[in-house]
Design an enzyme around this catalytic site. Structure first.
Site, PDB file in Angstrom:
ATOM      1  N   HIS A  62       5.381  59.419   3.620  1.00 30.38           N
ATOM      2  CA  HIS A  62       6.675  60.112   3.552  1.00 30.38           C
ATOM      3  C   HIS A  62       7.454  59.481   2.398  1.00 30.38           C
ATOM      4  O   HIS A  62       8.066  58.439   2.577  1.00 30.38           O
ATOM      5  CB  HIS A  62       7.450  59.934   4.857  1.00 30.38           C
ATOM      6  CG  HIS A  62       6.721  60.443   6.072  1.00 30.38           C
ATOM      7  ND1 HIS A  62       6.959  61.677   6.606  1.00 30.38           N
ATOM      8  CD2 HIS A  62       5.753  59.882   6.840  1.00 30.38           C
ATOM      9  CE1 HIS A  62       6.183  61.865   7.667  1.00 30.38           C
ATOM     10  NE2 HIS A  62       5.437  60.784   7.830  1.00 30.38           N
ATOM     11  N   PHE A  63       7.364  60.091   1.234  1.00 29.78           N
ATOM     12  CA  PHE A  63       8.024  59.494   0.059  1.00 29.78           C
ATOM     13  C   PHE A  63       9.505  59.905  -0.065  1.00 29.78           C
ATOM     14  O   PHE A  63      10.197  59.504  -0.973  1.00 29.78           O
ATOM     15  CB  PHE A  63       7.233  59.802  -1.218  1.00 29.78           C
ATOM     16  CG  PHE A  63       6.108  58.822  -1.485  1.00 29.78           C
ATOM     17  CD1 PHE A  63       5.779  57.846  -0.554  1.00 29.78           C
ATOM     18  CD2 PHE A  63       5.399  58.858  -2.680  1.00 29.78           C
ATOM     19  CE1 PHE A  63       4.747  56.919  -0.799  1.00 29.78           C
ATOM     20  CE2 PHE A  63       4.370  57.938  -2.934  1.00 29.78           C
ATOM     21  CZ  PHE A  63       4.044  56.985  -1.992  1.00 29.78           C
ATOM     22  N   ASN A  94       8.263  66.667   5.762  1.00 33.86           N
ATOM     23  CA  ASN A  94       9.576  66.538   6.412  1.00 33.86           C
ATOM     24  C   ASN A  94      10.627  65.903   5.505  1.00 33.86           C
ATOM     25  O   ASN A  94      11.293  64.931   5.863  1.00 33.86           O
ATOM     26  CB  ASN A  94       9.460  65.780   7.740  1.00 33.86           C
ATOM     27  CG  ASN A  94       8.911  64.387   7.584  1.00 33.86           C
ATOM     28  OD1 ASN A  94       8.190  64.101   6.629  1.00 33.86           O
ATOM     29  ND2 ASN A  94       9.242  63.489   8.496  1.00 33.86           N
ATOM     30  N   ASP A 308       1.096  56.332   7.353  1.00 37.34           N
ATOM     31  CA  ASP A 308       2.337  56.922   7.842  1.00 37.34           C
ATOM     32  C   ASP A 308       3.546  56.168   7.257  1.00 37.34           C
ATOM     33  O   ASP A 308       4.544  55.937   7.950  1.00 37.34           O
ATOM     34  CB  ASP A 308       2.392  56.918   9.379  1.00 37.34           C
ATOM     35  CG  ASP A 308       3.423  57.904   9.924  1.00 37.34           C
ATOM     36  OD1 ASP A 308       4.072  58.597   9.121  1.00 37.34           O
ATOM     37  OD2 ASP A 308       3.575  57.970  11.159  1.00 37.34           O
TER      38      ASP A 308
HETATM   39  O1  DOR Z   1       7.676  57.160  12.859  1.00 32.91           O
HETATM   40  C1  DOR Z   1       7.651  58.207  12.246  1.00 32.91           C
HETATM   41  N1  DOR Z   1       8.352  58.374  11.112  1.00 32.91           N
HETATM   42  N2  DOR Z   1       6.949  59.223  12.732  1.00 32.91           N
HETATM   43  C2  DOR Z   1       7.029  60.468  12.222  1.00 32.91           C
HETATM   44  O2  DOR Z   1       6.435  61.367  12.766  1.00 32.91           O
HETATM   45  C3  DOR Z   1       7.879  60.743  11.052  1.00 32.91           C
HETATM   46  C4  DOR Z   1       8.162  59.516  10.303  1.00 32.91           C
HETATM   47  C5  DOR Z   1       9.335  59.695   9.369  1.00 32.91           C
HETATM   48  O3  DOR Z   1       9.296  60.622   8.559  1.00 32.91           O
HETATM   49  O4  DOR Z   1      10.263  58.902   9.451  1.00 32.91           O
HETATM   50 ZN    ZN Z   2       4.090  60.703   9.468  1.00 33.36          ZN
END
Ligand code: DOR
Ligand code: ZN
Length: 445
Positions: A62-63, A94, A308
């Protein structure tokens, strides 16, 4: 620009040999014996017998750009990746706005092309009223589905819509990747937590329970069995959930899964020390889960590792449990955490290469990456397996400057990282002028 890496220890068919690796126009042009003097390169590195491994491929990051640049952006997080030996990433949808339309994907592509020091690709988000957009996008890694809500506002929990998405995946031959946590269970437990004022991260594993994970996995597997499409489970965190996937893998080759470093090397016990810096979705579990997942990884039941990587600022993490966001950094530490296991003889070095380089490329169909092989892209890392160091927040390149592995002693350090034949990281120094390229996804036959 051509590059020669002399006297590097590389893997060939499960054995390691000293070789010269000659890179030209971004590709591995030739691998020869070390006495070969045929190649004259613009630049030469003498590896002096150190390990040269394929660059890591992190298919779950998630950059944060666009929309959450306070937490991180393509520049800062790709620098962190380079420092950690990761040469390609696939970014999650997201962001703000979510990557669920042709237009938002186009914008994100432009931003990454301009700012990323490493190679990149994109997951496309499934959003209820925008599913038709999937028909118009090109070169995406997958369609990502949040079955339980997490950071951002993407959520699809209804079986009927999930089936529709799986059918689209089948029709268009696109992998569906799943954040498998059952929303109904999380909601019910969250309500109870509010009532009882369980305002402490130690309840996180109770709220987003083991059952929430295994029920979502079962639900997805049931639909997959009916539709017959390819699915991939993101960040499996429990023994119970993993057991469901192991059962399904016996029935079909169309199911794959990944595990995150924090679910292998951290558990509930670490929360006393970490507080909300150990809050992520799915949560940290127990030592038993760590062990089960590590064994499953060794046995080849887990396809690969992804981080992640989900940066949040220290300030946000210092809020009370209910208000602190979920997610931890991971991109800079994952390679060393695994090399450390190899250096200590707990896992084979060939396994590290398999789960960080080869298998991610294979599952996502990433073209010409994940191996040191003539004709493949020159994405490489030079490693000193004998060098020990302590992970420190102050050394983290990620914009938020913290890691849940702060203080951990590791053996196995990334010395240099090479992207498309260019040295982007060398003994602590980053060359910010280097730009990565978008990776190509090949359709599975
Ligand atoms: O811990 C998490 N952080 N799980 C996720 O599904 C999304 C991610 C985030 O984008 O912060
Ligand atoms: Zn994720």
């Amino acid at each position: 620009m051509s590059l020669l890496i002399k006297n590097a220890k590389i893997q060939e068919k499960n054995n390691f040999f000293i070789k010269n690796v000659f890179c030209k126009k971004g590709k591995i042009a030739s691998i020869t014996n070390p006495d070969n003097t045929k190649f004259n390169a613009d630049k030469t590195i003498d590896a002096k017998g150190k390990l040269l491994l394929p660059g890591g491929i992190d298919c779950h990051v998630h950059f944060r750009e666009p929309g959450m640049e306070k937490k991180g952006n393509w520049k800062s997080e790709s620098r962190a990746a380079a420092a950690g030996g990761i040469t390609s990433v696939i970014d999650m949808p997201n962001t703000i706005p979510s990557t669920t339309t042709v237009q938002t994907l186009k914008e994100k592509r432009k931003t990454a092309e301009k700012n990323s020091l490493i190679n990149f690709g994109f997951h496309f988000g499934a959003e209820k009223r925008k599913l038709a957009e999937i028909n118009k996008v090109k070169n995406i890694a997958s369609i990502k589905v949040f079955m339980g809500s997490s950071t951002g506002n993407l959520l699809v929990e209804e079986e009927k819509i999930l089936e529709e998405i799986f059918r689209t995946g089948k029709q268009k031959n696109i992998l569906i990747v799943l954040h498998a946590e059952e929303e109904k269970i999380i909601k019910k437990n969250s309500k109870k937590a509010r009532e009882k004022n369980w305002n402490n991260v130690k309840y996180h594993n109770k709220i987003r329970s083991e059952k929430a994970e295994s029920e979502a996995i079962k639900k997805a597997l049931k639909i997959q069995k009916k539709v017959g499409n390819r699915i991939h489970f993101l960040h499996v965190s429990t023994k119970k959930g993993m057991q469901e996937i192991i059962k399904a893998k016996k029935r079909t080759k169309q199911v794959s899964c990944e595990v995150c470093p924090h679910h292998l090397f951290l558990n509930e016990k670490d929360l006393n020390r970490l507080g909300n810096f150990g809050k992520m979705n799915p949560p940290l579990r127990t030592k038993k889960d760590n062990e089960f997942l590590m064994n499953a990884l060794k046995k080849g039941l887990i396809d690969f590792i992804a981080t992640d990587h989900a940066p949040h600022t220290k300030k946000e993490k210092q809020k009370n449990y209910f208000d602190a966001p979920s997610g931890v950094t991971g991109i800079e530490t994952v390679y060393s955490l695994l090399l450390n296991e190899a250096a200590k003889g707990k896992i084979k070095l060939s396994k590290v290469i398999e789960v960080l380089c080869e298998k991610p490329a294979e599952v996502y169909g990433i073209k010409n990456k994940g191996k040191i092989k003539e004709g493949f892209d020159a994405d490489l890392v030079l490693v000193d397996l004998n060098k020990s160091f302590t992970v420190k927040n102050s050394d983290i390149h990620s914009k938020c400057k913290w890691t849940p592995f702060n203080g951990r002693k590791l053996k196995g350090k990334i010395e240099a990282t090479i992207i498309n034949g260019n040295i982007v990281y060398n003994k602590g120094k980053i060359n910010s002028k280097i730009k990565g390229k978008e990776v190509k996804f090949e359709k599975k036959k």
